[in-house]
Design a protein around this motif. Structure first.
Motif, short mmCIF file in Angstrom:
data_model
loop_
_atom_site.label_atom_id
_atom_site.label_comp_id
_atom_site.label_asym_id
_atom_site.label_seq_id
_atom_site.Cartn_x
_atom_site.Cartn_y
_atom_site.Cartn_z
N PRO A 1 0.82 -1.21 0.00
CA PRO A 1 0.00 0.00 0.00
C PRO A 1 0.86 1.26 0.00
O PRO A 1 2.02 1.24 0.39
N SER A 2 0.25 2.36 -0.43
CA SER A 2 0.84 3.68 -0.34
C SER A 2 0.02 4.50 0.65
O SER A 2 -1.09 4.11 1.01
N THR A 3 0.54 5.62 1.07
CA THR A 3 -0.20 6.49 1.98
C THR A 3 -1.30 7.21 1.20
O THR A 3 -1.05 7.79 0.15
N ILE A 4 -2.53 7.13 1.73
CA ILE A 4 -3.68 7.76 1.10
C ILE A 4 -4.40 8.64 2.12
O ILE A 4 -4.17 8.54 3.32
N GLY A 5 -5.28 9.51 1.65
CA GLY A 5 -6.01 10.42 2.52
C GLY A 5 -7.18 9.75 3.21
O GLY A 5 -7.79 8.82 2.68
N VAL A 6 -7.50 10.25 4.40
CA VAL A 6 -8.61 9.73 5.20
C VAL A 6 -9.37 10.93 5.77
O VAL A 6 -8.76 11.92 6.17
N ASP A 7 -10.69 10.82 5.81
CA ASP A 7 -11.50 11.88 6.39
C ASP A 7 -12.64 11.24 7.16
O ASP A 7 -13.39 10.42 6.62
N PHE A 8 -12.76 11.59 8.43
CA PHE A 8 -13.86 11.11 9.26
C PHE A 8 -15.01 12.11 9.14
O PHE A 8 -14.84 13.28 9.46
N VAL A 9 -16.14 11.63 8.63
CA VAL A 9 -17.30 12.50 8.42
C VAL A 9 -18.49 11.89 9.16
O VAL A 9 -18.44 10.74 9.59
N VAL B 1 -14.30 8.41 4.94
CA VAL B 1 -14.00 8.61 3.52
C VAL B 1 -12.52 8.32 3.31
O VAL B 1 -11.67 8.87 4.01
N VAL B 2 -12.22 7.47 2.33
CA VAL B 2 -10.84 7.17 1.95
C VAL B 2 -10.60 7.79 0.58
O VAL B 2 -11.40 7.58 -0.34
N GLN B 3 -9.53 8.57 0.47
CA GLN B 3 -9.20 9.28 -0.77
C GLN B 3 -8.05 8.59 -1.47
O GLN B 3 -6.91 8.62 -1.00
N GLU C 1 -4.36 10.65 7.24
CA GLU C 1 -3.84 9.78 6.19
C GLU C 1 -3.61 8.40 6.79
O GLU C 1 -3.62 8.22 8.00
N GLY C 2 -3.45 7.44 5.91
CA GLY C 2 -3.26 6.08 6.38
C GLY C 2 -2.93 5.15 5.24
O GLY C 2 -2.70 5.58 4.10
N VAL C 3 -2.89 3.86 5.54
CA VAL C 3 -2.68 2.82 4.53
C VAL C 3 -3.86 1.86 4.58
O VAL C 3 -4.34 1.51 5.66
N MET C 4 -4.34 1.49 3.41
CA MET C 4 -5.48 0.57 3.27
C MET C 4 -4.98 -0.69 2.59
O MET C 4 -4.27 -0.61 1.58
N VAL D 1 -4.00 1.46 -2.77
CA VAL D 1 -4.48 0.40 -1.89
C VAL D 1 -3.59 -0.83 -2.06
O VAL D 1 -3.19 -1.18 -3.17
N GLY D 2 -3.29 -1.48 -0.95
CA GLY D 2 -2.50 -2.70 -0.98
C GLY D 2 -3.38 -3.93 -0.95
O GLY D 2 -4.60 -3.83 -0.77
#
Length: 145
Positions: free
Chosen positions: A9-17, A22-24, A63-66, A84-85
């Motif tokens: 995986p790569s680092t991707i954006g995360v937003d708690f709504v 939401v994963v970007q 941000e995080g990894v999925m 995504v991994g």
């Protein structure tokens, strides 16, 4: 069916709504995971036969990894462009997805365990199919709901 392989995986954006997470993806698309995630202490065994996605965020949750577990549908190239991994498990395999986060197979379910003292962030597990969606957050025993 073509063989699927592990993809880092790569680092991707995360937003708690309100109502979920939401994963970007790196390619600009977003996916919404319905929630709010149910707090579960330390580990979770997902319902059998579900598509399982594990998200590990940074402490701030921006941000995080999925990682998809045992996803046989998504082509490697698509995963690489989204960030995504994927990890493929067989039999009684066990794999470390992220320091402190381990996945293994248990019959037709996926077992996800987190040593939260080793994770500098939050751990979410999403298990879904056409019929239902489940969202969990692995928490320590001292977690306030």
């Amino acid at each position: 069916m073509s063989t699927r392989s592990n993809v880092a995986p790569s680092t991707i954006g995360v937003d708690f709504v309100e109502g979920g997470v939401v994963v970007q993806y790196l390619d600009g698309r977003e996916v919404f995971y319905h929630g709010p995630p149910e707090p579960v202490t330390g580990w979770i065994k997902t319902p059998p036969g579900k598509d399982v996605h594990v998200l590990v965020t940074d402490p701030d949750g921006v941000e995080g990894v999925m990682t998809y577990v045992n996803d046989r549908d998504t082509h490697d190239g698509i995963l690489e462009t989204t960030g995504v991994g994927r990890v493929m498990l067989e039999g009684d395999d066990e794999e470390v997805l992220f320091p402190g986060v381990t996945v293994s197979t248990e019959a037709y379910s996926i077992h996800v365990e987190a040593d939260l003292s080793a994770v500098d962030g939050r751990v979410f597990v999403f298990a879904e199919d056409e019929m239902s969606e489940h969202a969990y957050e692995l928490v320590d025993e001292d977690h306030d709901a």
